[in-house]
Motif scaffolding. Structure first.
Motif, PDB file in Angstrom:
ATOM      1  N   ARG A 186      -1.455  -6.866  22.931  1.00 30.98           N
ATOM      2  CA  ARG A 186      -1.502  -6.479  24.345  1.00 30.98           C
ATOM      3  C   ARG A 186      -2.029  -5.051  24.479  1.00 30.98           C
ATOM      4  O   ARG A 186      -2.876  -4.767  25.331  1.00 30.98           O
ATOM      5  N   ALA A 187      -1.534  -4.136  23.656  1.00 34.23           N
ATOM      6  CA  ALA A 187      -1.981  -2.749  23.697  1.00 34.23           C
ATOM      7  C   ALA A 187      -3.466  -2.612  23.345  1.00 34.23           C
ATOM      8  O   ALA A 187      -4.146  -1.712  23.827  1.00 34.23           O
ATOM      9  N   ALA A 188      -3.948  -3.533  22.510  1.00 31.37           N
ATOM     10  CA  ALA A 188      -5.362  -3.514  22.121  1.00 31.37           C
ATOM     11  C   ALA A 188      -6.249  -4.221  23.137  1.00 31.37           C
ATOM     12  O   ALA A 188      -7.466  -4.267  22.973  1.00 31.37           O
ATOM     13  N   GLY A 189      -5.660  -4.778  24.194  1.00 28.11           N
ATOM     14  CA  GLY A 189      -6.436  -5.464  25.212  1.00 28.11           C
ATOM     15  C   GLY A 189      -6.887  -6.856  24.823  1.00 28.11           C
ATOM     16  O   GLY A 189      -7.771  -7.428  25.449  1.00 28.11           O
ATOM     17  N   ARG A 190      -6.273  -7.444  23.756  1.00 32.27           N
ATOM     18  CA  ARG A 190      -6.676  -8.777  23.305  1.00 32.27           C
ATOM     19  C   ARG A 190      -5.952  -9.888  24.057  1.00 32.27           C
ATOM     20  O   ARG A 190      -6.437 -11.003  24.109  1.00 32.27           O
ATOM     21  N   ILE A 191      -4.743  -9.593  24.579  1.00 32.62           N
ATOM     22  CA  ILE A 191      -3.990 -10.583  25.357  1.00 32.62           C
ATOM     23  C   ILE A 191      -3.339  -9.874  26.530  1.00 32.62           C
ATOM     24  O   ILE A 191      -3.216  -8.648  26.538  1.00 32.62           O
ATOM     25  N   ALA A 192      -2.906 -10.649  27.489  1.00 30.66           N
ATOM     26  CA  ALA A 192      -2.184 -10.104  28.651  1.00 30.66           C
ATOM     27  C   ALA A 192      -0.940 -10.936  28.884  1.00 30.66           C
ATOM     28  O   ALA A 192      -0.938 -12.143  28.677  1.00 30.66           O
TER      29      ALA A 192
END
Length: 193
Positions: A186-192
């Motif tokens: 999530r922090a890496a922007g790969r999932i929400a």
């Protein structure tokens, strides 16, 4: 947060007796304590494990692979796919320094950027330590692994999409590590979520 009672509705327990040490060695301190909950019910013994804080690293390579380790876990009775990591030593300056050291020792990887993620409790009912998670971006192999003599570790690179699919099938048995992977992605922007 909408689930559960608001924090003001939760009444604290009261310790009614001193701590009795049951086991103390270089790894853990297990003690039994006497407690009384807010309704007056006695809980004796109540077991508490003192552990040092732990740190685990979700390291992502430039080609979107997660640096993972696989090692034998006696409690599970099987090899376990996990995040690299370990105990935060008393001399560690901060969780990032500890995580960077553990990542290099276990995998030979280092990263260009480290981000601290929320610290969690592995078992708030019985353990007093914190599990610290780091996201490491731009990970690349910089040396040979140098694990402790008691560690037998296989380093594995898992494409992020396959790792996510594996989580839904139980490929990562350690629940805390599964949570750390999700927080990191999530922090890496790969999932929400």
């Amino acid at each position: 947060m909408t689930a559960g009672a608001p924090p003001s509705a939760v009444r604290p327990w009261r310790r009614t007796g001193g701590a009795r040490t049951l086991v103390r060695d270089r790894w853990i301190h297990l003690r039994a304590e006497a407690w009384e909950n807010a309704a007056g019910a006695g809980l004796d013994p109540w077991y508490i494990l003192d552990w040092p804080d732990w740190v685990h690293v979700l390291a992502l390579t430039a080609d979107d692979r997660a640096v993972m380790v696989r090692q034998w876990r006696p409690g599970l009775g099987a090899a376990s796919l996990e995040l690299p990591g370990g105990a935060v030593d008393p001399g560690d300056a901060d969780p990032v320094a500890a995580g960077r050291r553990e990542l290099r020792e276990e995998t030979g990887y280092d990263a260009a950027e480290y981000r601290e993620l929320p610290a969690l409790s592995p078992d708030p009912a019985h353990m007093n330590n914190r599990l610290r998670f780091l996201l490491a971006l731009g990970a690349e192999r910089v040396a040979d692994p140098s694990p402790d003599p008691t560690e037998e570790i296989a380093v594995e690179l898992h494409p992020v999409a396959e790792l996510l699919d594996g989580l839904s099938r139980g490929a990562v048995a350690n629940a805390a590590h599964a949570g750390g992977i999700l927080l990191g992605l999530r922090a890496a922007g790969r999932i929400a979520f």
